[in-house]
Motif scaffolding. Sequence first.
Motif, PDB file in Angstrom:
ATOM      1  N   GLN A  52       0.840  -1.196   0.000  1.00 19.22           N
ATOM      2  CA  GLN A  52       0.000   0.000   0.000  1.00 19.22           C
ATOM      3  C   GLN A  52       0.875   1.245   0.000  1.00 19.22           C
ATOM      4  N   PHE A  81      -4.288  -1.069   7.430  1.00 21.46           N
ATOM      5  CA  PHE A  81      -3.374  -1.806   8.305  1.00 21.46           C
ATOM      6  C   PHE A  81      -3.213  -3.261   7.868  1.00 21.46           C
ATOM      7  N   GLU A  82      -4.214  -3.794   7.178  1.00 22.95           N
ATOM      8  CA  GLU A  82      -4.148  -5.188   6.747  1.00 22.95           C
ATOM      9  C   GLU A  82      -3.262  -5.402   5.525  1.00 22.95           C
ATOM     10  N   ARG A 101       2.665   0.505  14.678  1.00 21.28           N
ATOM     11  CA  ARG A 101       2.241  -0.839  15.085  1.00 21.28           C
ATOM     12  C   ARG A 101       2.316  -1.860  13.955  1.00 21.28           C
ATOM     13  N   HIS A 102       2.544  -1.390  12.732  1.00 16.64           N
ATOM     14  CA  HIS A 102       2.509  -2.301  11.590  1.00 16.64           C
ATOM     15  C   HIS A 102       3.806  -3.096  11.506  1.00 16.64           C
ATOM     16  N   PRO A 103       3.739  -4.388  11.133  1.00 17.40           N
ATOM     17  CA  PRO A 103       4.949  -5.205  11.124  1.00 17.40           C
ATOM     18  C   PRO A 103       5.904  -4.936   9.969  1.00 17.40           C
ATOM     19  N   HIS A 104       5.461  -4.249   8.916  1.00 18.07           N
ATOM     20  CA  HIS A 104       6.340  -4.043   7.757  1.00 18.07           C
ATOM     21  C   HIS A 104       6.046  -2.680   7.129  1.00 18.07           C
ATOM     22  N   VAL A 105       6.825  -1.684   7.508  1.00 23.51           N
ATOM     23  CA  VAL A 105       6.636  -0.313   7.032  1.00 23.51           C
ATOM     24  C   VAL A 105       7.947   0.212   6.473  1.00 23.51           C
ATOM     25  N   ARG A 134       0.000  -5.958   3.545  1.00 23.86           N
ATOM     26  CA  ARG A 134       1.174  -6.684   4.039  1.00 23.86           C
ATOM     27  C   ARG A 134       2.422  -5.801   4.150  1.00 23.86           C
ATOM     28  N   HIS A 135       2.466  -4.732   3.385  1.00 28.39           N
ATOM     29  CA  HIS A 135       3.609  -3.823   3.423  1.00 28.39           C
ATOM     30  C   HIS A 135       3.079  -2.414   3.195  1.00 28.39           C
ATOM     31  N   LEU A 136       3.443  -1.486   4.067  1.00 32.30           N
ATOM     32  CA  LEU A 136       3.072  -0.088   3.908  1.00 32.30           C
ATOM     33  C   LEU A 136       4.290   0.701   3.431  1.00 32.30           C
ATOM     34  N   ILE A 141       1.040   3.596  12.014  1.00 35.75           N
ATOM     35  CA  ILE A 141       2.061   2.843  11.282  1.00 35.75           C
ATOM     36  C   ILE A 141       3.112   2.271  12.220  1.00 35.75           C
TER      37      ILE A 141
END
Length: 239
Positions: free
Chosen positions: A125, A184-185, A221-225, A187-189, A219
Amino acid sequence: MEVIRTASAREAGAAAAAVVANCIVENPRAVLGLATGSSPLPTYEALQEKNLDLDGVKAFALDEYVGLGPGHEQRYRHVIRREVIQPLGLRPSLVRVPDGLAPAPEDEAARFETSIRCAGGIDLQILGIGTNGHLGFNEPGSSFSSRTRVVELAETTRRDNARFFDSPDEVPTHAITQGLGTIFEARHLLLVANGPHKAQAVARAVQGPITEAFPASMIQRHPHVTIVLDRSSARFVGT
């Protein structure tokens, strides 16, 4: 969270384009989330130089204005066609933009949410950031669990976007946006920001309190940013 600092908006675009290209090379049927606005433009321009085969790539727009006339050049349907689909060679049938002229916008928002889920979710995203911390058109106070829906635009957002219109009065008051929970869903931001006017917002998003009063703080909290910044937008971000 990976923060990439660059010297200019052009270099930021090249760095962000490399992230997008890597996603597509690894998965030629990747699902992308597309942002509009000024910050992502250098990314799309840099992607043109990579001559990628995007025939199997699906994409979903982040948002769309509600009620903007069908021929208005600032409808995101037209903006994405002009700035992304045509120059990059995406298949138009695989790119979905919410219909801001749907008779029942809330129903259209629900359909859009369903279409993302049916596509298997978004792999990468692309995001900009508003000066008030909005992601997409999720204004301050939006729930971190929100889904695609109709929202009222904050006056700060309408003022910021007035530069794209002939008159501030032309800027729509409502939009359909992916919710923060929807975003947030992914997989990569990939968040891209350029310019000194984005510096404070970027710093709050990266290192400020995590709060719905500043949506972009989610962001953290996101696992892949991946965050790509030019020099001026990165000036308040700690090393």
